[in-house]
Design a protein around this motif. Structure first.
Motif, short mmCIF file in Angstrom:
data_model
loop_
_atom_site.label_atom_id
_atom_site.label_comp_id
_atom_site.label_asym_id
_atom_site.label_seq_id
_atom_site.Cartn_x
_atom_site.Cartn_y
_atom_site.Cartn_z
N THR A 143 0.86 -1.18 0.00
CA THR A 143 0.00 0.00 0.00
C THR A 143 0.89 1.23 0.00
OG1 THR A 143 -0.07 0.17 2.42
CG2 THR A 143 -1.73 -1.24 1.36
N ASP A 144 0.28 2.39 -0.19
CA ASP A 144 1.07 3.62 -0.13
C ASP A 144 1.68 3.80 1.25
OD1 ASP A 144 0.51 4.25 -2.76
OD2 ASP A 144 -1.30 5.40 -2.25
N GLU A 145 0.98 3.34 2.28
CA GLU A 145 1.50 3.46 3.64
C GLU A 145 2.51 2.35 3.96
OE1 GLU A 145 -1.78 3.38 2.87
OE2 GLU A 145 -1.94 5.58 2.88
N ALA A 146 2.41 1.20 3.32
CA ALA A 146 3.32 0.07 3.56
C ALA A 146 3.80 -0.47 2.22
CB ALA A 146 2.61 -1.03 4.35
N PRO A 147 4.75 0.26 1.58
CA PRO A 147 5.16 -0.10 0.22
C PRO A 147 6.17 -1.24 0.15
CG PRO A 147 6.34 1.84 0.94
CD PRO A 147 5.37 1.52 2.04
N ARG A 149 6.21 -4.39 1.76
CA ARG A 149 5.87 -5.73 2.22
C ARG A 149 6.54 -6.76 1.31
NH1 ARG A 149 -0.52 -4.48 3.47
NH2 ARG A 149 -0.19 -3.63 5.56
N GLY A 186 4.45 -0.04 -4.90
CA GLY A 186 5.40 -0.18 -3.81
C GLY A 186 6.85 -0.28 -4.25
N CYS A 220 14.12 -1.46 0.13
CA CYS A 220 13.17 -1.86 1.18
C CYS A 220 13.83 -2.50 2.40
CB CYS A 220 12.10 -2.81 0.61
SG CYS A 220 10.87 -1.96 -0.39
N SER A 222 14.97 -1.67 5.90
CA SER A 222 14.85 -0.58 6.88
C SER A 222 16.11 -0.42 7.72
CB SER A 222 13.65 -0.81 7.79
OG SER A 222 13.78 -2.04 8.49
#
Length: 400
Positions: A143-147, A149, A186, A220, A222
């Motif tokens: 999602t835009d908030e959780a690109p 995954r 994403g 991706c 972190s």
């Protein structure tokens, strides 16, 4: 463990169907001892019908059985049931990140992902039972908030199936097409995806290869740290800041190029016997050195740089995938019901006789295994063969 795909003879004499589209110049067959050299078949005309063998009577046989003598130009009355020896597992790992929504070309309305998926579908359709196929996409449920995954499997490894009468129906091909449908969104969590897939891939029986197709650099992570030279937004000149991947930058650490973890994930697969073929499509030009490292780690580097499979035009992607697949597709066929006597078997590719020839025709690799060699094997992998038939009942034609 052997993976066998069986196709019984039909009334028209079609025993094994495969619309192969593999590129010319596939991998050379490994030389091995001819265990039946002393049983080399004698030459024969291959034209006249012989007496029925094994008590076969075409007038009383079930209609689904072998055809009558010389049906479709074939000489003989016994068409053998065939197993494909060691069908390999070809496992696609497809980049479905947001950049894959970009147009495939300036004149096309299709996206990059559309073209990659269609090339994979075509390969699955045309190779049919020569392969088993599976697929994963990455990321999944982004999602835009959780690109970021991780990706995951969308199609478990399944035996390929013949492409029947021009219709996909409920075949492996149609299910593969449906399963790989995705809306790109994403980032590019390549390392995390491969790490998640590794236990499943390592547990598969037989030979497995991974075909990783991507249009960019992996990211991706972190935990990553990088300067502007390692920040994807900076590399692609999309960032006005000095380092967009600083802890407080707009891309953050997840925007760093995740080189080390991705190479390590590929190395782990390669150490488990799984070759990883890296395909870089348009959009990946900024990351040639990373993709080269990935290809080297996967044990599939080409002889000169670019070591990965570089695709500049998506119209050529099908040929690239075919070239990769040709390396692992077999030209050996196990006969479930070997002929009762030597010198009475012939091989046909689309009703065209293939002479017994240990260089460019066929041979007995063992009393129950037929192996295509040289030009015949290349033809099978080139997309010019719709069916393979192995027939007994007439003298074997030997190359002169």
């Amino acid at each position: 463990m052997k993976t066998a795909v069986k196709q019984r003879a039909s009334a028209c004499g079609m025993l094994f169907c495969v619309g192969a589209v593999l590129a010319l110049g596939g991998a050379a067959m490994t030389a091995c001892e001819d265990e039946v050299a002393k049983q080399r078949p004698r030459s024969g005309s291959g034209q006249g019908a012989q007496e029925p063998v094994d008590g076969f009577d075409p007038d009383t046989e079930d209609p689904s059985g072998p055809p009558a003598a010389d049906a479709g130009g074939l000489c003989g009355k016994r068409i053998h049931q065939v197993e494909i020896a060691e069908a390999p597992n070809i496992y696609f790992v497809l980049d479905a990140s947001g950049s894959m929504l970009s147009p495939a070309s300036a004149s096309s309305s299709a996206t990059r992902y559309d073209r990659v998926r269609e090339a994979a579908v075509d390969l699955v359709r045309n190779l049919g039972p020569l392969i088993n196929v599976g697929a994963a996409v990455f990321p999944v449920d982004a999602t835009d908030e959780a690109p970021c995954r991780p990706g995951g499997e969308v199609f478990a490894v399944t035996p390929g199936a013949p492409f029947a009468e021009g219709q996909e129906g409920s075949t492996t091909t149609s299910r593969f097409r449906a399963a790989t449908r995705a809306a790109p969104l994403g980032g590019t969590p390549t390392a995390a995806t491969l790490a998640a897939l590794t236990p499943k891939l390592v547990g598969l029986p037989g030979k497995t290869i991974v075909v990783l197709a991507t249009d960019g650099g992996p990211n991706c992570n972190s935990s990553a740290k990088c300067d502007a030279n390692g920040c994807i937004a900076n590399i692609e000149q999309q960032c006005p800041e000095e380092n967009c991947c600083s802890p407080l930058g707009p891309s953050g650490p997840e925007g760093c190029l995740d080189r080390d973890d991705t190479v390590a994930a590929i190395e782990l697969l390669a150490a488990s016997g799984i070759d990883v073929y890296v395909v870089g499509i348009p959009g990946s030009e900024f990351y040639g050195d990373v993709l080269d490292q990935m290809a080297l780690a996967g044990g599939t580097a080409q002889f000169v740089s670019p070591f990965y499979f570089k695709v500049d035009n998506l119209d050529t992607l099908g040929n690239v995938l075919s070239k990769i697949a040709s390396i692992v597709v077999s030209c050996e066929f196990d006969l479930v019901d070997p002929p009762p006597e030597a010198g009475q078997t012939n091989v046909y590719l689309d009703d065209e006789l293939v002479a017994y020839d240990p260089e460019n025709g066929w041979r007995w690799k063992s009393p129950a295994v037929v192996e295509l060699l040289g030009e015949a094997c290349t033809k099978l992998k080139s997309g010019r063969v719709g069916q393979v038939q192995i027939v007994s009942g007439c003298p074997t034609e030997v190359a002169r």
